[in-house]
Design a protein around this motif. Structure first.
Motif, PDB file in Angstrom:
ATOM      1  N   VAL A   1      16.433  -2.079  -7.994  1.00 45.48           N
ATOM      2  CA  VAL A   1      15.905  -2.810  -8.973  1.00 45.48           C
ATOM      3  C   VAL A   1      16.695  -4.141  -9.187  1.00 45.48           C
ATOM      4  O   VAL A   1      16.505  -5.161  -9.476  1.00 45.48           O
ATOM      5  CB  VAL A   1      15.786  -2.136 -10.364  1.00 45.48           C
ATOM      6  N   ALA A   2      18.246  -3.657  -8.880  1.00 48.02           N
ATOM      7  CA  ALA A   2      19.261  -4.794  -9.138  1.00 48.02           C
ATOM      8  C   ALA A   2      19.445  -5.901  -8.255  1.00 48.02           C
ATOM      9  O   ALA A   2      19.938  -6.754  -8.101  1.00 48.02           O
ATOM     10  CB  ALA A   2      20.661  -4.055  -9.302  1.00 48.02           C
ATOM     11  N   TYR A   3      18.883  -5.586  -7.125  1.00 48.39           N
ATOM     12  CA  TYR A   3      19.032  -6.202  -5.754  1.00 48.39           C
ATOM     13  C   TYR A   3      18.580  -7.780  -5.855  1.00 48.39           C
ATOM     14  O   TYR A   3      19.236  -8.493  -5.699  1.00 48.39           O
ATOM     15  CB  TYR A   3      18.204  -5.539  -4.491  1.00 48.39           C
ATOM     16  N   GLY A   4      17.158  -7.603  -6.346  1.00 47.18           N
ATOM     17  CA  GLY A   4      16.518  -9.202  -6.345  1.00 47.18           C
ATOM     18  C   GLY A   4      17.282 -10.035  -7.451  1.00 47.18           C
ATOM     19  O   GLY A   4      17.717 -11.091  -7.310  1.00 47.18           O
TER      20      GLY A   4
ATOM     21  N   GLN B   1       0.633  -1.154  -0.030  1.00 47.52           N
ATOM     22  CA  GLN B   1      -0.059   0.057  -0.090  1.00 47.52           C
ATOM     23  C   GLN B   1       0.772   1.060   0.125  1.00 47.52           C
ATOM     24  O   GLN B   1       0.582   2.143  -0.804  1.00 47.52           O
ATOM     25  CB  GLN B   1      -0.927  -0.080   1.324  1.00 47.52           C
ATOM     26  N   LYS B   2       1.790   1.296   0.882  1.00 48.62           N
ATOM     27  CA  LYS B   2       2.773   2.342   1.007  1.00 48.62           C
ATOM     28  C   LYS B   2       4.007   2.040   0.232  1.00 48.62           C
ATOM     29  O   LYS B   2       4.599   1.079   0.338  1.00 48.62           O
ATOM     30  CB  LYS B   2       3.094   2.793   2.472  1.00 48.62           C
ATOM     31  N   PRO B   3       4.366   3.076  -0.852  1.00 49.08           N
ATOM     32  CA  PRO B   3       5.498   2.628  -1.517  1.00 49.08           C
ATOM     33  C   PRO B   3       6.903   2.336  -0.565  1.00 49.08           C
ATOM     34  O   PRO B   3       7.231   3.266   0.419  1.00 49.08           O
ATOM     35  CB  PRO B   3       5.935   3.982  -2.249  1.00 49.08           C
ATOM     36  N   ASN B   4       7.480   1.462  -0.627  1.00 47.28           N
ATOM     37  CA  ASN B   4       8.736   1.025   0.358  1.00 47.28           C
ATOM     38  C   ASN B   4       9.977   0.810  -0.409  1.00 47.28           C
ATOM     39  O   ASN B   4      10.530  -0.340  -0.198  1.00 47.28           O
ATOM     40  CB  ASN B   4       8.224  -0.107   1.095  1.00 47.28           C
ATOM     41  N   PRO B   5      10.694   1.596  -1.024  1.00 51.49           N
ATOM     42  CA  PRO B   5      11.699   1.658  -1.822  1.00 51.49           C
ATOM     43  C   PRO B   5      12.828   1.237  -0.817  1.00 51.49           C
ATOM     44  O   PRO B   5      12.977   1.878   0.223  1.00 51.49           O
ATOM     45  CB  PRO B   5      12.008   2.940  -2.441  1.00 51.49           C
TER      46      PRO B   5
ATOM     47  N   ILE C   1       7.338  -1.612  -8.288  1.00 52.39           N
ATOM     48  CA  ILE C   1       6.772  -2.409  -9.137  1.00 52.39           C
ATOM     49  C   ILE C   1       7.684  -2.887 -10.132  1.00 52.39           C
ATOM     50  O   ILE C   1       7.860  -4.237 -10.441  1.00 52.39           O
ATOM     51  CB  ILE C   1       5.664  -1.868  -9.924  1.00 52.39           C
ATOM     52  N   ALA C   2       8.732  -2.147 -10.291  1.00 59.42           N
ATOM     53  CA  ALA C   2      10.012  -2.605 -11.287  1.00 59.42           C
ATOM     54  C   ALA C   2      10.712  -3.291 -10.333  1.00 59.42           C
ATOM     55  O   ALA C   2      11.431  -4.428 -11.108  1.00 59.42           O
ATOM     56  CB  ALA C   2      10.754  -1.245 -11.840  1.00 59.42           C
ATOM     57  N   ARG C   3      10.852  -3.138  -9.064  1.00 58.68           N
ATOM     58  CA  ARG C   3      11.772  -4.127  -8.418  1.00 58.68           C
ATOM     59  C   ARG C   3      11.008  -5.649  -8.281  1.00 58.68           C
ATOM     60  O   ARG C   3      11.853  -6.679  -8.290  1.00 58.68           O
ATOM     61  CB  ARG C   3      11.504  -3.510  -6.922  1.00 58.68           C
ATOM     62  N   ALA C   4       9.711  -5.704  -8.239  1.00 56.57           N
ATOM     63  CA  ALA C   4       9.080  -6.744  -8.242  1.00 56.57           C
ATOM     64  C   ALA C   4       9.348  -7.926  -9.649  1.00 56.57           C
ATOM     65  O   ALA C   4       9.434  -8.665 -10.003  1.00 56.57           O
ATOM     66  CB  ALA C   4       7.519  -6.579  -8.074  1.00 56.57           C
ATOM     67  N   ILE C   5       9.163  -6.693 -10.774  1.00 63.88           N
ATOM     68  CA  ILE C   5       9.353  -7.177 -11.938  1.00 63.88           C
ATOM     69  C   ILE C   5      10.638  -8.019 -12.445  1.00 63.88           C
ATOM     70  O   ILE C   5      10.873  -8.842 -13.101  1.00 63.88           O
ATOM     71  CB  ILE C   5       9.038  -6.347 -13.200  1.00 63.88           C
ATOM     72  N   ALA C   6      11.547  -7.343 -11.997  1.00 63.06           N
ATOM     73  CA  ALA C   6      12.938  -7.675 -11.912  1.00 63.06           C
ATOM     74  C   ALA C   6      13.553  -8.981 -11.730  1.00 63.06           C
ATOM     75  O   ALA C   6      14.373  -9.465 -12.388  1.00 63.06           O
ATOM     76  CB  ALA C   6      13.842  -6.645 -11.393  1.00 63.06           C
ATOM     77  N   VAL C   7      12.673  -9.720 -10.815  1.00 64.19           N
ATOM     78  CA  VAL C   7      13.111 -11.148 -10.677  1.00 64.19           C
ATOM     79  C   VAL C   7      12.156 -12.211 -11.424  1.00 64.19           C
ATOM     80  O   VAL C   7      12.148 -13.284 -11.216  1.00 64.19           O
ATOM     81  CB  VAL C   7      12.809 -11.421  -8.990  1.00 64.19           C
ATOM     82  N   ASP C   8      11.558 -11.690 -12.594  1.00 64.31           N
ATOM     83  CA  ASP C   8      10.826 -12.340 -13.258  1.00 64.31           C
ATOM     84  C   ASP C   8       9.621 -13.051 -12.783  1.00 64.31           C
ATOM     85  O   ASP C   8       9.680 -14.384 -13.013  1.00 64.31           O
ATOM     86  CB  ASP C   8      11.838 -13.227 -14.330  1.00 64.31           C
ATOM     87  N   PRO C   9       8.658 -12.446 -11.967  1.00 68.35           N
ATOM     88  CA  PRO C   9       7.675 -13.319 -11.325  1.00 68.35           C
ATOM     89  C   PRO C   9       6.781 -13.683 -12.299  1.00 68.35           C
ATOM     90  O   PRO C   9       6.766 -13.476 -13.659  1.00 68.35           O
ATOM     91  CB  PRO C   9       7.177 -11.938 -10.623  1.00 68.35           C
TER      92      PRO C   9
ATOM     93  N   ASP D   1      22.661  -4.612 -15.932  1.00 65.93           N
ATOM     94  CA  ASP D   1      21.927  -3.260 -16.564  1.00 65.93           C
ATOM     95  C   ASP D   1      21.013  -3.544 -17.265  1.00 65.93           C
ATOM     96  O   ASP D   1      20.082  -2.799 -17.384  1.00 65.93           O
ATOM     97  CB  ASP D   1      23.252  -3.118 -17.381  1.00 65.93           C
ATOM     98  N   GLY D   2      20.782  -4.813 -18.164  1.00 70.38           N
ATOM     99  CA  GLY D   2      19.768  -4.955 -19.170  1.00 70.38           C
ATOM    100  C   GLY D   2      18.614  -5.295 -18.370  1.00 70.38           C
ATOM    101  O   GLY D   2      17.367  -4.747 -18.674  1.00 70.38           O
ATOM    102  N   ILE D   3      18.443  -5.964 -17.300  1.00 71.71           N
ATOM    103  CA  ILE D   3      17.370  -6.208 -16.346  1.00 71.71           C
ATOM    104  C   ILE D   3      17.033  -5.061 -15.767  1.00 71.71           C
ATOM    105  O   ILE D   3      15.640  -4.824 -15.740  1.00 71.71           O
ATOM    106  CB  ILE D   3      17.860  -7.231 -15.304  1.00 71.71           C
ATOM    107  N   VAL D   4      17.869  -4.228 -15.162  1.00 70.79           N
ATOM    108  CA  VAL D   4      17.416  -3.002 -14.661  1.00 70.79           C
ATOM    109  C   VAL D   4      16.483  -2.033 -15.624  1.00 70.79           C
ATOM    110  O   VAL D   4      15.598  -1.580 -15.314  1.00 70.79           O
ATOM    111  CB  VAL D   4      18.802  -2.186 -13.990  1.00 70.79           C
TER     112      VAL D   4
END
Length: 264
Positions: A117-120, A104-108, A171-179, A134-137
């Motif tokens: 984005v790269a963390y996951g 609900q609350k953005p939590n970067p 959302i980008a962070r969630a996407i980055a691990v290819d869910p 770099d490409g994934i990010v």
């Protein structure tokens, strides 16, 4: 009470996730009672209902976020591609990579935009080189509709972005691990109308690439972004079906009363 199909046919007909007879308890208190529902790749599924009705609690069962609460206990079956997510053989870290959550609350993280984005991908070993990372990010930020706004400031802190940008970063962070599935728990409730519109547009663009479930208090938002809607009340799934039917011709009186504003 619902139109969900039996479990045997649910897995056979290719539902991405299928829940059957799910109950959630916090100590002696039962928060969710006998919920059965399917989640598909080609639909955005919205969970609606008044505050405290159990929609966010049920959402959290879909990637075992309730495991973090000591008093929580979940019974019933929840399958991801026919695999029991509550099995002792299930790797919960991998599950949460496959079934991502946007809160609900953005939590970067208190890190740079790039590192958020790269963390996951880094911890899951998804990139063999810096070029691949770099490409994934970049790809994740593009899919989240954020690349053009941040491409020249990737080293800036993620927490320095506006609220709407922070949510798209998450959302980008969630996407980055290819869910395979993205769960969104009222992702626009802390955002202004312009940022909300951008998130809704993003949901439309992501539909079909991921199975998406969104919890929302905003019935207009549910009508705009979803193809399937589930109405929760007092811990029960009262009605589940095509969004158009839920809002124009609900089968249950409680659904009709909620949609028409008699309570909520």
């Amino acid at each position: 009470m619902t139109d969900a199909t039996p479990l045997s046919t649910a897995t056979a007909t290719g539902h991405k996730m299928s829940a059957r007879g799910v109950n959630v308890f916090y100590g002696d208190k039962q928060a969710i009672r006998d919920v059965s529902i399917d989640v598909d790749m080609d639909h955005v599924t919205a969970f609606i209902g008044p505050s405290g009705c159990g929609k966010s609690t049920f959402l959290r069962t879909l990637n075992r976020m309730n495991d973090t609460i000591a008093s929580a206990r979940v019974t019933g079956d929840i399958m991801l591609d026919g695999e029991d997510i509550y099995s002792s053989a299930m790797d919960v870290v991998q599950l949460r990579a496959r079934v991502g959550m946007v809160f609900q609350k953005p939590n970067p993280f208190p890190k740079s935009i790039y590192e958020n984005v790269a963390y996951g991908p880094r911890i899951h070993g998804l990139a063999a080189s810096k070029v691949a990372l770099d490409g994934i990010v970049e790809g994740s930020l593009r899919r989240a509709g954020l690349w053009d706004e941040v491409k020249d400031r990737l080293s800036d802190s993620g927490t320095a972005l506006s609220g709407g940008q922070q949510q798209r970063l998450c959302i980008a962070r969630a996407i980055a691990v290819d869910p395979e599935v993205i769960l969104m728990d009222e992702p626009c409730s802390a955002l202004d109308p312009i940022a909300t519109a951008k998130i809704e547009e993003l949901i439309h663009e992501l539909r079909g690439r991921y199975a998406i479930v969104i919890v929302t208090h905003n019935m207009q938002q549910a009508a705009r972004v979803s193809q399937k809607t589930a109405f929760f009340h007092l811990g029960q799934l009262v009605e589940y079906g095509d969004t158009d039917n839920i809002f124009t011709a609900p089968k249950q009186e409680r659904t009709k009363d909620y949609i028409t504003g008699r309570y909520g």
